[in-house]
Scaffold this motif. Structure first.
Motif, PDB file in Angstrom:
ATOM      1  N   ARG A 157       5.578   7.490   2.007  1.00  9.94           N
ATOM      2  CA  ARG A 157       4.484   7.404   1.177  1.00  9.94           C
ATOM      3  C   ARG A 157       5.059   7.616  -0.298  1.00  9.94           C
ATOM      4  O   ARG A 157       5.316   8.700  -0.568  1.00  9.94           O
ATOM      5  CB  ARG A 157       3.737   8.458   1.717  1.00  9.94           C
ATOM      6  CG  ARG A 157       2.970   7.933   2.821  1.00  9.94           C
ATOM      7  CD  ARG A 157       1.772   9.263   3.241  1.00  9.94           C
ATOM      8  NE  ARG A 157       1.028   8.854   4.320  1.00  9.94           N
ATOM      9  CZ  ARG A 157       1.344   8.602   5.751  1.00  9.94           C
ATOM     10  NH1 ARG A 157       2.602   9.073   5.959  1.00  9.94           N
ATOM     11  NH2 ARG A 157       0.463   8.236   6.501  1.00  9.94           N
ATOM     12  N   ARG A 180       4.210   7.468  -4.052  1.00  8.58           N
ATOM     13  CA  ARG A 180       3.390   7.427  -5.030  1.00  8.58           C
ATOM     14  C   ARG A 180       3.512   7.822  -6.137  1.00  8.58           C
ATOM     15  O   ARG A 180       4.199   9.113  -6.580  1.00  8.58           O
ATOM     16  CB  ARG A 180       2.140   8.365  -4.479  1.00  8.58           C
ATOM     17  CG  ARG A 180       1.821   8.022  -2.954  1.00  8.58           C
ATOM     18  CD  ARG A 180       0.855   7.003  -2.819  1.00  8.58           C
ATOM     19  NE  ARG A 180       0.158   6.738  -1.452  1.00  8.58           N
ATOM     20  CZ  ARG A 180       0.761   6.322  -0.345  1.00  8.58           C
ATOM     21  NH1 ARG A 180       1.882   5.558  -0.347  1.00  8.58           N
ATOM     22  NH2 ARG A 180       0.091   6.362   0.942  1.00  8.58           N
ATOM     23  N   THR A 182      -3.348   3.720  -5.520  1.00  5.71           N
ATOM     24  CA  THR A 182      -3.887   4.449  -4.085  1.00  5.71           C
ATOM     25  C   THR A 182      -5.263   4.288  -4.249  1.00  5.71           C
ATOM     26  O   THR A 182      -5.963   4.053  -3.365  1.00  5.71           O
ATOM     27  CB  THR A 182      -3.238   5.928  -4.355  1.00  5.71           C
ATOM     28  OG1 THR A 182      -1.720   5.697  -4.334  1.00  5.71           O
ATOM     29  CG2 THR A 182      -3.571   6.433  -2.882  1.00  5.71           C
ATOM     30  N   ARG A 188      -8.186   2.547  -1.791  1.00  5.42           N
ATOM     31  CA  ARG A 188      -8.994   3.510  -1.194  1.00  5.42           C
ATOM     32  C   ARG A 188     -10.383   3.338  -1.377  1.00  5.42           C
ATOM     33  O   ARG A 188     -11.146   2.881  -0.556  1.00  5.42           O
ATOM     34  CB  ARG A 188      -8.843   5.016  -1.254  1.00  5.42           C
ATOM     35  CG  ARG A 188      -9.763   5.865  -0.419  1.00  5.42           C
ATOM     36  CD  ARG A 188      -9.504   7.532  -1.023  1.00  5.42           C
ATOM     37  NE  ARG A 188      -8.098   7.821  -0.648  1.00  5.42           N
ATOM     38  CZ  ARG A 188      -7.102   7.993  -1.567  1.00  5.42           C
ATOM     39  NH1 ARG A 188      -7.657   8.206  -2.800  1.00  5.42           N
ATOM     40  NH2 ARG A 188      -5.830   8.423  -1.414  1.00  5.42           N
ATOM     41  N   ASP A 190      -5.158   4.453   3.697  1.00  3.67           N
ATOM     42  CA  ASP A 190      -3.693   5.099   3.597  1.00  3.67           C
ATOM     43  C   ASP A 190      -2.817   3.958   3.756  1.00  3.67           C
ATOM     44  O   ASP A 190      -3.022   2.903   4.384  1.00  3.67           O
ATOM     45  CB  ASP A 190      -3.399   6.229   4.635  1.00  3.67           C
ATOM     46  CG  ASP A 190      -2.172   6.979   4.571  1.00  3.67           C
ATOM     47  OD1 ASP A 190      -1.485   6.927   3.236  1.00  3.67           O
ATOM     48  OD2 ASP A 190      -1.796   7.741   5.545  1.00  3.67           O
TER      49      ASP A 190
END
Length: 256
Positions: free
Chosen positions: A98, A100, A179, A183, A189
């Motif tokens: 992940r 980010r 992100t 969403r 996710d």
């Protein structure tokens, strides 16, 4: 406000700014612009207080207010007995399952901002393979720039499959983050399924966007992100300023 550099803001000019802003704020803005633009390089020591006070035509107290404001913002650091220096920015950017931007930056005690430079809807073409879509289908392509302390550290070109993520540019415009935009469009996710790292010299346009010389190499990360069902939702290329970012790969068994 007319843009001034540290070297050309004369005392008379500094005084002319005073009615529009407190004097120390005008001085801080001038120094801030020089730091962000790279005219004062990371690691470089500022002239001493006496020299700066004379340059701006102010007393040391006023100058000290400006410097302290830039210290609080993270632009400068004071080394007692040595002087005041422009803080060097070396961000450890972890490539992991992940990945980010906001989380990587936060772990380094920094905060990043991301801006949308442009976007367009185009045939998938070369994006078809990483996104696993037909070459004749359309993708939404975003061109974004990430900055820390007001200084660019990375530029990204990313593609999103249509019609699923056709409104990605609008969603990013409302959220200011990839992100959060995903969403908003129903991708709760996602994970990194591939990262390919290389290095090269930037083009003139890329160097300008990063506010770096064209002779300074950039780190290139080509990547693919997929939702938890394994369907690609994003493919892109990020160019990182090599003087500000070092990449680390954290094996977790899922990063190809």
């Amino acid at each position: 406000m007319t843009r001034h550099s540290l070297l050309d803001l004369a005392p008379a000019e500094a005084s002319a700014e005073a009615p529009r802003a407190r004097l120390w704020e005008a001085i801080a803005q001038s120094l801030r612009e020089d730091i962000v633009s790279g005219r004062i390089a990371p690691g470089e020591r500022l002239p001493n207080e006496t020299a700066l006070a004379q340059r701006f035509g102010v007393n040391r107290h006023t100058l000290r207010q400006a410097v302290q404001a830039l210290v609080r913002e993270g632009h400068l650091r004071v080394v007692h007995g040595s002087g005041t220096y422009v803080r060097e920015l070396v961000l450890d950017y972890a490539l992991q399952r992940r990945t980010r931007l906001s989380e990587n930056v936060a772990q380094a005690g920094e905060r990043a901002s991301r801006e949308l430079l442009s976007h367009e809807r185009v045939p998938a073409g070369a994006w078809a393979r990483p996104l696993k879509v037909a070459a004749s289908s359309e993708v939404e392509v975003l061109h974004t720039r990430a900055s820390i302390r007001g200084r660019p550290v990375g530029i990204t070109t990313s593609a999103y499959p249509c019609p699923r993520l056709a409104e990605m540019a609008a969603a990013f415009g409302k959220t200011g983050a990839i992100t959060a935009a995903l969403r908003r469009l129903g991708v709760d996710d996602y994970v990194r399924v591939r990262s390919t790292i290389s290095t090269r010299l930037p083009t003139l346009a890329e160097a300008d966007a990063l506010a770096r010389p064209v002779t300074q190499p950039v780190l290139v990360v080509q990547y693919v992100n997929a939702d938890l069902d394994g369907t690609p939702v994003e493919a892109g290329t990020t160019l990182f300023a090599a003087d500000a970012v070092q990449l680390t790969v954290e094996p977790d068994g899922d990063l190809a």
